[in-house]
Write a protein that holds these residues in place. Structure first.
Motif, short mmCIF file in Angstrom:
data_model
loop_
_atom_site.label_atom_id
_atom_site.label_comp_id
_atom_site.label_asym_id
_atom_site.label_seq_id
_atom_site.Cartn_x
_atom_site.Cartn_y
_atom_site.Cartn_z
N ARG A 278 0.83 -1.19 0.00
CA ARG A 278 0.00 0.00 0.00
C ARG A 278 0.87 1.24 0.00
O ARG A 278 1.94 1.27 0.58
CB ARG A 278 -0.89 0.01 1.25
CG ARG A 278 -1.87 -1.15 1.26
CD ARG A 278 -2.65 -1.20 2.54
NE ARG A 278 -3.40 0.02 2.76
CZ ARG A 278 -3.98 0.33 3.92
NH1 ARG A 278 -3.88 -0.46 4.94
NH2 ARG A 278 -4.64 1.45 4.05
N ASP A 279 0.37 2.27 -0.63
CA ASP A 279 1.05 3.55 -0.65
C ASP A 279 0.86 4.22 0.71
O ASP A 279 -0.19 4.11 1.34
CB ASP A 279 0.43 4.42 -1.77
CG ASP A 279 1.23 5.69 -2.03
OD1 ASP A 279 2.17 5.97 -1.28
OD2 ASP A 279 0.89 6.37 -3.00
N ALA A 280 1.87 4.93 1.19
CA ALA A 280 1.79 5.62 2.48
C ALA A 280 0.66 6.64 2.49
O ALA A 280 0.00 6.84 3.51
CB ALA A 280 3.11 6.28 2.82
N GLU B 120 -2.18 6.35 1.03
CA GLU B 120 -3.42 5.62 1.24
C GLU B 120 -3.60 5.29 2.72
O GLU B 120 -4.70 5.41 3.26
CB GLU B 120 -3.40 4.33 0.41
CG GLU B 120 -4.65 3.49 0.51
CD GLU B 120 -4.54 2.20 -0.27
OE1 GLU B 120 -5.36 1.30 -0.01
OE2 GLU B 120 -3.64 2.07 -1.12
N LYS B 121 -2.53 4.92 3.39
CA LYS B 121 -2.61 4.60 4.81
C LYS B 121 -2.97 5.83 5.64
O LYS B 121 -3.73 5.74 6.61
CB LYS B 121 -1.27 4.06 5.32
CG LYS B 121 -0.97 2.67 4.86
CD LYS B 121 0.36 2.21 5.46
CE LYS B 121 0.71 0.81 5.02
NZ LYS B 121 1.98 0.37 5.62
N LEU B 122 -2.46 7.00 5.25
CA LEU B 122 -2.71 8.22 5.99
C LEU B 122 -4.01 8.90 5.59
O LEU B 122 -4.44 9.86 6.22
CB LEU B 122 -1.56 9.19 5.80
CG LEU B 122 -0.20 8.71 6.35
CD1 LEU B 122 0.90 9.68 5.96
CD2 LEU B 122 -0.26 8.53 7.85
#
Length: 67
Positions: free
Chosen positions: A58-60, A62-64
């Motif tokens: 996952r892209d950072a 997307e996580k944030l």
């Protein structure tokens, strides 16, 4: 009186484990303690698939929650 075979079973086992860790196939051991190896075939070099799938990367952002 000198010993004829200076290699112990443990030394030969370490040499076999080292060859396997290097990706080689052990074909035999000579009486003088030499470990005979051959190249591993391509089909055996790849590890077997696990029981669970690999997690999706996952892209950072997307996580944030920032897109």
């Amino acid at each position: 009186m000198a010993r004829q075979n200076t290699y112990t079973q443990r030394a030969i086992e370490r040499a076999i484990r080292a060859a396997l860790a290097a990706g080689l196939r052990v074909t035999g051991v000579q009486p003088d303690g030499t470990v005979l190896t051959g190249a591993r075939e391509n089909g055996q070099a790849q590890p077997a698939a696990g029981l669970t799938p690999k997690p999706r990367l996952r892209d950072a952002r997307e996580k944030l929650g920032v897109h």
